[in-house]
Design a protein around this motif. Sequence first.
Motif, PDB file in Angstrom:
ATOM      1  N   GLU A  70       9.214  17.689  -3.548  1.00 35.42           N
ATOM      2  CA  GLU A  70       7.932  17.407  -2.905  1.00 35.42           C
ATOM      3  C   GLU A  70       7.732  15.893  -2.893  1.00 35.42           C
ATOM      4  O   GLU A  70       7.849  15.241  -3.939  1.00 35.42           O
ATOM      5  N   VAL A  71       7.460  15.320  -1.728  1.00 35.29           N
ATOM      6  CA  VAL A  71       7.192  13.888  -1.641  1.00 35.29           C
ATOM      7  C   VAL A  71       5.757  13.641  -2.101  1.00 35.29           C
ATOM      8  O   VAL A  71       4.804  14.165  -1.517  1.00 35.29           O
ATOM      9  N   THR A  72       5.611  12.850  -3.154  1.00 34.57           N
ATOM     10  CA  THR A  72       4.294  12.588  -3.732  1.00 34.57           C
ATOM     11  C   THR A  72       3.696  11.256  -3.287  1.00 34.57           C
ATOM     12  O   THR A  72       2.481  11.081  -3.336  1.00 34.57           O
ATOM     13  N   HIS A  73       4.546  10.309  -2.875  1.00 40.15           N
ATOM     14  CA  HIS A  73       4.075   8.983  -2.468  1.00 40.15           C
ATOM     15  C   HIS A  73       4.897   8.469  -1.289  1.00 40.15           C
ATOM     16  O   HIS A  73       6.105   8.712  -1.230  1.00 40.15           O
ATOM     17  N   LYS A  74       4.217   7.739  -0.375  1.00 37.61           N
ATOM     18  CA  LYS A  74       4.927   7.076   0.725  1.00 37.61           C
ATOM     19  C   LYS A  74       4.387   5.661   0.922  1.00 37.61           C
ATOM     20  O   LYS A  74       3.203   5.394   0.728  1.00 37.61           O
ATOM     21  N   ASN A  75       5.290   4.758   1.307  1.00 37.27           N
ATOM     22  CA  ASN A  75       4.930   3.368   1.560  1.00 37.27           C
ATOM     23  C   ASN A  75       4.278   3.255   2.934  1.00 37.27           C
ATOM     24  O   ASN A  75       4.840   3.715   3.934  1.00 37.27           O
ATOM     25  N   LEU A  76       3.102   2.646   3.007  1.00 39.84           N
ATOM     26  CA  LEU A  76       2.389   2.537   4.273  1.00 39.84           C
ATOM     27  C   LEU A  76       2.842   1.355   5.123  1.00 39.84           C
ATOM     28  O   LEU A  76       2.416   1.226   6.272  1.00 39.84           O
ATOM     29  N   PHE A  77       3.711   0.488   4.594  1.00 40.58           N
ATOM     30  CA  PHE A  77       4.293  -0.571   5.406  1.00 40.58           C
ATOM     31  C   PHE A  77       5.364  -0.010   6.344  1.00 40.58           C
ATOM     32  O   PHE A  77       5.414  -0.346   7.517  1.00 40.58           O
ATOM     33  N   PRO A  86       0.825  -1.209   0.000  1.00 37.65           N
ATOM     34  CA  PRO A  86       0.000   0.000   0.000  1.00 37.65           C
ATOM     35  C   PRO A  86       0.860   1.260   0.000  1.00 37.65           C
ATOM     36  O   PRO A  86       1.806   1.377   0.781  1.00 37.65           O
ATOM     37  N   VAL A  87       0.531   2.177  -0.890  1.00 38.41           N
ATOM     38  CA  VAL A  87       1.269   3.432  -1.025  1.00 38.41           C
ATOM     39  C   VAL A  87       0.272   4.585  -0.944  1.00 38.41           C
ATOM     40  O   VAL A  87      -0.774   4.553  -1.602  1.00 38.41           O
ATOM     41  N   LYS A  88       0.586   5.605  -0.141  1.00 33.53           N
ATOM     42  CA  LYS A  88      -0.276   6.783  -0.063  1.00 33.53           C
ATOM     43  C   LYS A  88       0.174   7.804  -1.097  1.00 33.53           C
ATOM     44  O   LYS A  88       1.340   8.169  -1.152  1.00 33.53           O
ATOM     45  N   ASN A  89      -0.784   8.236  -1.920  1.00 34.85           N
ATOM     46  CA  ASN A  89      -0.547   9.210  -2.975  1.00 34.85           C
ATOM     47  C   ASN A  89      -1.031  10.575  -2.492  1.00 34.85           C
ATOM     48  O   ASN A  89      -2.216  10.763  -2.212  1.00 34.85           O
ATOM     49  N   PHE A  90      -0.112  11.546  -2.399  1.00 33.46           N
ATOM     50  CA  PHE A  90      -0.434  12.872  -1.891  1.00 33.46           C
ATOM     51  C   PHE A  90      -0.692  13.898  -2.996  1.00 33.46           C
ATOM     52  O   PHE A  90      -0.835  15.089  -2.717  1.00 33.46           O
ATOM     53  N   ILE A  91      -0.750  13.468  -4.260  1.00 29.46           N
ATOM     54  CA  ILE A  91      -0.792  14.409  -5.372  1.00 29.46           C
ATOM     55  C   ILE A  91      -2.095  15.211  -5.418  1.00 29.46           C
ATOM     56  O   ILE A  91      -2.090  16.411  -5.622  1.00 29.46           O
ATOM     57  N   GLY A  92      -3.221  14.556  -5.242  1.00 26.79           N
ATOM     58  CA  GLY A  92      -4.509  15.234  -5.367  1.00 26.79           C
ATOM     59  C   GLY A  92      -4.889  16.045  -4.142  1.00 26.79           C
ATOM     60  O   GLY A  92      -4.107  16.225  -3.202  1.00 26.79           O
ATOM     61  N   LYS A  93      -6.125  16.545  -4.155  1.00 25.54           N
ATOM     62  CA  LYS A  93      -6.634  17.344  -3.043  1.00 25.54           C
ATOM     63  C   LYS A  93      -6.712  16.508  -1.770  1.00 25.54           C
ATOM     64  O   LYS A  93      -6.437  16.984  -0.668  1.00 25.54           O
ATOM     65  N   ASN A 117       6.688   3.543   5.809  1.00 21.43           N
ATOM     66  CA  ASN A 117       6.738   5.008   5.693  1.00 21.43           C
ATOM     67  C   ASN A 117       7.938   5.510   4.892  1.00 21.43           C
ATOM     68  O   ASN A 117       8.308   6.678   5.000  1.00 21.43           O
ATOM     69  N   THR A 118       8.556   4.659   4.090  1.00 20.24           N
ATOM     70  CA  THR A 118       9.657   5.104   3.241  1.00 20.24           C
ATOM     71  C   THR A 118       9.104   5.853   2.027  1.00 20.24           C
ATOM     72  O   THR A 118       7.944   5.684   1.643  1.00 20.24           O
ATOM     73  N   ILE A 119       9.951   6.681   1.428  1.00 19.56           N
ATOM     74  CA  ILE A 119       9.534   7.519   0.303  1.00 19.56           C
ATOM     75  C   ILE A 119       9.362   6.665  -0.955  1.00 19.56           C
ATOM     76  O   ILE A 119      10.225   5.864  -1.309  1.00 19.56           O
ATOM     77  N   GLU A 120       8.234   6.867  -1.644  1.00 20.16           N
ATOM     78  CA  GLU A 120       7.911   6.102  -2.852  1.00 20.16           C
ATOM     79  C   GLU A 120       7.842   6.957  -4.110  1.00 20.16           C
ATOM     80  O   GLU A 120       7.789   6.424  -5.212  1.00 20.16           O
TER      81      GLU A 120
END
Length: 373
Positions: free
Chosen positions: A325-332, A294-301, A334-337
């Motif tokens: 700008e960090v756009t994605h992070k790994n939810l396992f 699972p990866v969290k995508n921060f790009i949108g609103k 929290n490393t940068i994706e």
Amino acid sequence: MKISILLANGDFFEAKGFGAEGTAVGEIVFNTSMTGYQEIITDPSYAGQFVVFTMPEIGNVGVNEDDMESKGAWLKGVIVREYIDTYSNFRGEKSLGEFLKQEGILGISEIDTRYLTKTIRTQGAMMMIASSEIHDKEELKKILDSTPSIQEIDYIKEVTTDKEYIHPNGAWNDIEFKYNPKNTDKRIVVYDFGVKRNILNELTEAGMECVVVPANTPVEDVIKRYQNGEIQGVFLSNGPGDPLILKDVHEKIKKLLDAKVPMFGICLGHQLLSIAHGYPTFKLKFGHHGGNHPVKNFIGKYPEVEITAQNHNYNVPEEIEEIAEVTHKNLFDNTIEGVKYKNEKVFSVQHHPEASPGPRDAKYIFKQFYEMI
């Protein structure tokens, strides 16, 4: 056939072999994907590694030409709990054992893959040796101790293309079971560090003609093509090994950045961009290898969660947030994706949006590159 295995921590095993005979030394990692073993085995990013499959039965659908992610297999060995030699699939053309024998790759079965996975998870990825010829533990240890670690070997020279070519295919058409090429109105250079075919398929499907070039292609030639309007951007591919040892590639990317060439990187390409910006990568304990991350995508609103395919042992540092700008992070863990570099037409992701195998949640990223150029 009998196979003897020795890990760097001293664990010694005996197992059954299928595929090629011989002796091989490499790094052992595990992959949690439940399907797609052929795509994993033919991914050049696994060069120099033994892959332990956590899925207990492997081989049941055989192997076929359409599911190849490169022109062959580059890993050192395949380790499974139970190997199925009699495959059952209307697309199957040969057994996995036949394919591994053809490619000169060791197949290892009848071994406790749960134990191996827990060992790697606890102690980290490590070097190992496997042999169908040598069964003395001390003799195996001598060979293992005298072999360079994977961090010291440049596998890019082995997996890159030997000549420039234009990739002919678009993304897979699931209904007709054939490739469906699409018209393209942008052109990019793809630096081949071990690129997967499905990455090229997705780039083409998004509207970009892919001119794939060897890793040693002079960067001046690429910059000249950009300045002349022959290409609109550069893609930095996935690939094997430690990105820190690729000094010549670091310098090429710095020159591309100086020339303000738009760039997109996946996996190794993502790591190389970080190093070229002055932020060295670090090695994860056992890496991310599987199709359910699972990866969290921060790009949108509003942030969204995507399930992604992953295959990497190295990661970019948190300090990169100083320039990107960090756009994605790994939810396992929290490393940068994923990152988008400030004031530059440059971005990259650590995971594999093309999947193959894996979920397709992140396919939109290829269109983002198209829109950027």
